[in-house]
Motif scaffolding. Structure first.
Motif, PDB file in Angstrom:
ATOM      1  N   PHE A 221       5.718  28.575  -3.674  1.00 44.60           N
ATOM      2  CA  PHE A 221       5.873  27.248  -3.091  1.00 44.60           C
ATOM      3  C   PHE A 221       6.741  26.312  -3.929  1.00 44.60           C
ATOM      4  O   PHE A 221       7.284  25.334  -3.399  1.00 44.60           O
ATOM      5  CB  PHE A 221       4.496  26.611  -2.860  1.00 44.60           C
ATOM      6  CG  PHE A 221       3.756  27.205  -1.706  1.00 44.60           C
ATOM      7  CD1 PHE A 221       4.066  26.846  -0.411  1.00 44.60           C
ATOM      8  CD2 PHE A 221       2.758  28.143  -1.911  1.00 44.60           C
ATOM      9  CE1 PHE A 221       3.389  27.398   0.666  1.00 44.60           C
ATOM     10  CE2 PHE A 221       2.075  28.703  -0.843  1.00 44.60           C
ATOM     11  CZ  PHE A 221       2.395  28.340   0.456  1.00 44.60           C
ATOM     12  N   ASP A 222       6.883  26.596  -5.219  1.00 44.47           N
ATOM     13  CA  ASP A 222       7.668  25.715  -6.099  1.00 44.47           C
ATOM     14  C   ASP A 222       8.424  26.587  -7.101  1.00 44.47           C
ATOM     15  O   ASP A 222       8.015  26.704  -8.263  1.00 44.47           O
ATOM     16  CB  ASP A 222       6.750  24.725  -6.814  1.00 44.47           C
ATOM     17  CG  ASP A 222       7.519  23.725  -7.681  1.00 44.47           C
ATOM     18  OD1 ASP A 222       8.754  23.639  -7.534  1.00 44.47           O
ATOM     19  OD2 ASP A 222       6.877  23.057  -8.519  1.00 44.47           O
ATOM     20  N   PRO A 223       9.523  27.231  -6.665  1.00 43.30           N
ATOM     21  CA  PRO A 223      10.251  28.159  -7.548  1.00 43.30           C
ATOM     22  C   PRO A 223      10.651  27.508  -8.866  1.00 43.30           C
ATOM     23  O   PRO A 223      11.263  26.442  -8.891  1.00 43.30           O
ATOM     24  CB  PRO A 223      11.496  28.511  -6.726  1.00 43.30           C
ATOM     25  CG  PRO A 223      11.106  28.259  -5.311  1.00 43.30           C
ATOM     26  CD  PRO A 223      10.157  27.106  -5.350  1.00 43.30           C
ATOM     27  N   GLY A 224      10.249  28.172  -9.960  1.00 39.64           N
ATOM     28  CA  GLY A 224      10.592  27.671 -11.278  1.00 39.64           C
ATOM     29  C   GLY A 224       9.832  26.426 -11.685  1.00 39.64           C
ATOM     30  O   GLY A 224      10.092  25.867 -12.762  1.00 39.64           O
ATOM     31  N   GLY A 225       8.895  25.965 -10.851  1.00 41.31           N
ATOM     32  CA  GLY A 225       8.137  24.749 -11.174  1.00 41.31           C
ATOM     33  C   GLY A 225       8.977  23.500 -11.199  1.00 41.31           C
ATOM     34  O   GLY A 225       8.612  22.501 -11.842  1.00 41.31           O
ATOM     35  N   VAL A 226      10.091  23.504 -10.466  1.00 45.52           N
ATOM     36  CA  VAL A 226      11.021  22.371 -10.498  1.00 45.52           C
ATOM     37  C   VAL A 226      10.363  21.089  -9.988  1.00 45.52           C
ATOM     38  O   VAL A 226      10.547  20.006 -10.555  1.00 45.52           O
ATOM     39  CB  VAL A 226      12.281  22.697  -9.665  1.00 45.52           C
ATOM     40  CG1 VAL A 226      13.190  21.477  -9.566  1.00 45.52           C
ATOM     41  CG2 VAL A 226      13.038  23.864 -10.285  1.00 45.52           C
ATOM     42  N   SER A 227       9.584  21.206  -8.908  1.00 46.44           N
ATOM     43  CA  SER A 227       8.988  20.011  -8.307  1.00 46.44           C
ATOM     44  C   SER A 227       7.622  19.672  -8.883  1.00 46.44           C
ATOM     45  O   SER A 227       7.001  18.684  -8.460  1.00 46.44           O
ATOM     46  CB  SER A 227       8.854  20.207  -6.792  1.00 46.44           C
ATOM     47  OG  SER A 227      10.119  20.422  -6.214  1.00 46.44           O
ATOM     48  N   LYS A 228       7.126  20.493  -9.826  1.00 52.19           N
ATOM     49  CA  LYS A 228       5.815  20.263 -10.445  1.00 52.19           C
ATOM     50  C   LYS A 228       4.690  20.217  -9.407  1.00 52.19           C
ATOM     51  O   LYS A 228       3.703  19.482  -9.556  1.00 52.19           O
ATOM     52  CB  LYS A 228       5.815  18.967 -11.262  1.00 52.19           C
ATOM     53  CG  LYS A 228       6.936  18.860 -12.281  1.00 52.19           C
ATOM     54  CD  LYS A 228       6.877  19.971 -13.317  1.00 52.19           C
ATOM     55  CE  LYS A 228       7.982  19.813 -14.359  1.00 52.19           C
ATOM     56  NZ  LYS A 228       8.019  20.935 -15.319  1.00 52.19           N
ATOM     57  N   THR A 229       4.829  20.994  -8.327  1.00 50.89           N
ATOM     58  CA  THR A 229       3.800  21.036  -7.301  1.00 50.89           C
ATOM     59  C   THR A 229       2.536  21.677  -7.875  1.00 50.89           C
ATOM     60  O   THR A 229       2.593  22.791  -8.391  1.00 50.89           O
ATOM     61  CB  THR A 229       4.287  21.845  -6.085  1.00 50.89           C
ATOM     62  OG1 THR A 229       5.510  21.270  -5.605  1.00 50.89           O
ATOM     63  CG2 THR A 229       3.253  21.827  -4.973  1.00 50.89           C
ATOM     64  N   PRO A 230       1.397  21.002  -7.798  1.00 50.47           N
ATOM     65  CA  PRO A 230       0.177  21.491  -8.465  1.00 50.47           C
ATOM     66  C   PRO A 230      -0.567  22.548  -7.653  1.00 50.47           C
ATOM     67  O   PRO A 230      -1.757  22.418  -7.353  1.00 50.47           O
ATOM     68  CB  PRO A 230      -0.655  20.219  -8.617  1.00 50.47           C
ATOM     69  CG  PRO A 230      -0.276  19.391  -7.436  1.00 50.47           C
ATOM     70  CD  PRO A 230       1.186  19.660  -7.202  1.00 50.47           C
ATOM     71  N   VAL A 231       0.119  23.623  -7.266  1.00 55.46           N
ATOM     72  CA  VAL A 231      -0.488  24.684  -6.496  1.00 55.46           C
ATOM     73  C   VAL A 231      -0.700  25.895  -7.393  1.00 55.46           C
ATOM     74  O   VAL A 231       0.094  26.161  -8.301  1.00 55.46           O
ATOM     75  CB  VAL A 231       0.382  25.056  -5.268  1.00 55.46           C
ATOM     76  CG1 VAL A 231       1.725  25.600  -5.699  1.00 55.46           C
ATOM     77  CG2 VAL A 231      -0.339  26.024  -4.359  1.00 55.46           C
ATOM     78  N   GLY A 232      -1.792  26.622  -7.180  1.00 53.66           N
ATOM     79  CA  GLY A 232      -2.084  27.799  -7.982  1.00 53.66           C
ATOM     80  C   GLY A 232      -2.754  28.863  -7.151  1.00 53.66           C
ATOM     81  O   GLY A 232      -2.966  28.718  -5.943  1.00 53.66           O
ATOM     82  N   GLY A 233      -3.081  29.971  -7.806  1.00 54.34           N
ATOM     83  CA  GLY A 233      -3.692  31.095  -7.119  1.00 54.34           C
ATOM     84  C   GLY A 233      -2.739  32.266  -6.993  1.00 54.34           C
ATOM     85  O   GLY A 233      -1.551  32.167  -7.347  1.00 54.34           O
ATOM     86  N   THR A 234      -3.264  33.384  -6.504  1.00 49.94           N
ATOM     87  CA  THR A 234      -2.460  34.589  -6.339  1.00 49.94           C
ATOM     88  C   THR A 234      -2.516  35.049  -4.885  1.00 49.94           C
ATOM     89  O   THR A 234      -3.378  34.610  -4.112  1.00 49.94           O
ATOM     90  CB  THR A 234      -2.953  35.724  -7.250  1.00 49.94           C
ATOM     91  OG1 THR A 234      -4.303  36.048  -6.904  1.00 49.94           O
ATOM     92  CG2 THR A 234      -2.876  35.320  -8.716  1.00 49.94           C
ATOM     93  N   PHE A 235      -1.597  35.941  -4.531  1.00 47.72           N
ATOM     94  CA  PHE A 235      -1.554  36.441  -3.164  1.00 47.72           C
ATOM     95  C   PHE A 235      -1.004  37.864  -3.149  1.00 47.72           C
ATOM     96  O   PHE A 235      -0.385  38.330  -4.114  1.00 47.72           O
ATOM     97  CB  PHE A 235      -0.688  35.541  -2.273  1.00 47.72           C
ATOM     98  CG  PHE A 235       0.793  35.647  -2.553  1.00 47.72           C
ATOM     99  CD1 PHE A 235       1.598  36.535  -1.838  1.00 47.72           C
ATOM    100  CD2 PHE A 235       1.397  34.871  -3.540  1.00 47.72           C
ATOM    101  CE1 PHE A 235       2.953  36.636  -2.095  1.00 47.72           C
ATOM    102  CE2 PHE A 235       2.753  34.962  -3.802  1.00 47.72           C
ATOM    103  CZ  PHE A 235       3.531  35.849  -3.079  1.00 47.72           C
ATOM    104  N   THR A 236      -1.227  38.544  -2.038  1.00 43.97           N
ATOM    105  CA  THR A 236      -0.556  39.810  -1.746  1.00 43.97           C
ATOM    106  C   THR A 236       0.171  39.650  -0.413  1.00 43.97           C
ATOM    107  O   THR A 236      -0.223  38.840   0.433  1.00 43.97           O
ATOM    108  CB  THR A 236      -1.543  40.987  -1.643  1.00 43.97           C
ATOM    109  OG1 THR A 236      -2.480  40.716  -0.599  1.00 43.97           O
ATOM    110  CG2 THR A 236      -2.273  41.197  -2.956  1.00 43.97           C
ATOM    111  N   ALA A 237       1.232  40.422  -0.234  1.00 40.51           N
ATOM    112  CA  ALA A 237       2.008  40.333   1.005  1.00 40.51           C
ATOM    113  C   ALA A 237       2.619  41.688   1.325  1.00 40.51           C
ATOM    114  O   ALA A 237       3.010  42.439   0.421  1.00 40.51           O
ATOM    115  CB  ALA A 237       3.103  39.275   0.885  1.00 40.51           C
ATOM    116  N   ASN A 238       2.675  41.997   2.615  1.00 42.34           N
ATOM    117  CA  ASN A 238       3.337  43.196   3.103  1.00 42.34           C
ATOM    118  C   ASN A 238       4.336  42.789   4.175  1.00 42.34           C
ATOM    119  O   ASN A 238       4.045  41.912   5.001  1.00 42.34           O
ATOM    120  CB  ASN A 238       2.334  44.178   3.703  1.00 42.34           C
ATOM    121  CG  ASN A 238       1.456  44.824   2.643  1.00 42.34           C
ATOM    122  OD1 ASN A 238       1.862  45.765   1.977  1.00 42.34           O
ATOM    123  ND2 ASN A 238       0.243  44.294   2.485  1.00 42.34           N
ATOM    124  N   ALA A 239       5.493  43.451   4.183  1.00 45.46           N
ATOM    125  CA  ALA A 239       6.516  43.098   5.166  1.00 45.46           C
ATOM    126  C   ALA A 239       7.219  44.345   5.666  1.00 45.46           C
ATOM    127  O   ALA A 239       7.442  45.304   4.918  1.00 45.46           O
ATOM    128  CB  ALA A 239       7.540  42.139   4.551  1.00 45.46           C
TER     129      ALA A 239
END
Length: 289
Positions: A221-239
């Motif tokens: 959600f915030d590549p490289g932490g540029v926007s300092k968005t306070p989101v955390g957690g982990t995920f899995t994804a299949n495509a």
């Protein structure tokens, strides 16, 4: 002899393979030995394309001897990326190609541009969508009409839509002149562990599978932490990546056991996503907590 203004498109094709480019031939020597014609020349070209590969700026000696056309020391530059090749094309009942290429250190985006004319699918990866660094070695030894060869590459700092996929080794193979098969590959970076494999047919369709394990919600959600968005957690994804040469289609499922916002647990997240080209639609359970 000297050719000060040379347009390769005037010559049409070599054994049915289109080529084009403009430049000069500062040295051309022709000799007749018995019933054989031998030619040695030097070419300096720009905007060069051969068999739908966009090579860019090219300098190379050219030799024709004993029914073999060769480019023994070809140097090309596409964007900021240099490559060095040696290629021989023996003429006979069927045109054959033998050769190899080295790309010591280049940009992934330049390689995408080099391949762009093979299929309009590549447009989905141009203009900074896929970036990074790579070194690669290519070997071929096959009939031109049924291209077979192997690419071994080392990828670094790969980013997709600015998300940091990281680096890793990749093996890809040309298959019967119809496309490129990517062997199971894993990239490790800030986004997580990204796995991909599949087949890219130049005439379509696409057939790839991708997976992200131990994914970072923060990087998603915030590549490289540029926007300092306070989101955390982990995920899995299949495509599953499919579609045609004109339109790339992606169907994906993402799951997170616990999304965090300012260190507070928001609960479970499960989303499905559908991508057509660069357009994204997503739906599902946002949070259950």
């Amino acid at each position: 002899a000297v050719a000060n203004a040379l347009d390769l498109s005037d010559f049409g094709a070599i054994a049915g393979l289109p080529f084009s480019g403009v430049g000069t031939a500062p040295r051309v020597q022709v000799a007749v030995k018995g019933n054989q014609v031998e030619v040695e020349a030097a070419l300096s070209m720009r905007d060069m394309k051969f068999a739908h590969y966009s090579l860019g700026v090219v300098q190379t000696p050219v030799r024709y001897s004993g029914q073999t056309l060769s480019f023994p020391a070809l140097a090309a530059q596409k964007g900021q990326t240099q490559s060095f090749c040696a290629v021989a094309l023996p003429f006979g009942d069927e045109l054959h190609v033998t050769g190899g290429a080295q790309l010591p250190d280049g940009r992934v985006e330049d390689v995408v541009d080099l391949l762009a004319d093979l299929s309009s699918t590549m447009e989905n990866l141009q203009d900074g969508v896929l970036t990074g660094r790579l070194g690669a070695v290519l070997t071929v030894d096959c009939p031109v009409s049924r291209l077979e060869g192997t690419i071994a590459a080392n990828l670094r700092d790969v980013r997709y839509l600015e998300r940091h996929l990281g680096g890793g080794g990749v093996i890809a193979r040309f298959e019967n002149g119809e496309g490129i098969r990517v062997e199971p590959t894993q990239l490790t970076g800030a986004l997580g562990q990204t796995s991909v494999d599949g087949m890219w047919k130049f005439a379509g369709p696409l057939d790839f599978r991708a997976r992200v394990d131990d994914g970072s919600m923060a990087e998603l959600f915030d590549p490289g932490g540029v926007s300092k968005t306070p989101v955390g957690g982990t995920f899995t994804a299949n495509a599953i990546i499919g579609g045609t040469t004109d339109l790339m289609l992606v169907d994906a499922l993402m799951h997170s056991g616990g999304v965090e916002w300012k260190a507070h647990d928001l609960g479970e997240l499960q989303l499905t996503a559908h991508v057509e080209g660069r357009a994204l639609e997503a739906s599902g359970q946002l949070f259950n907590g």
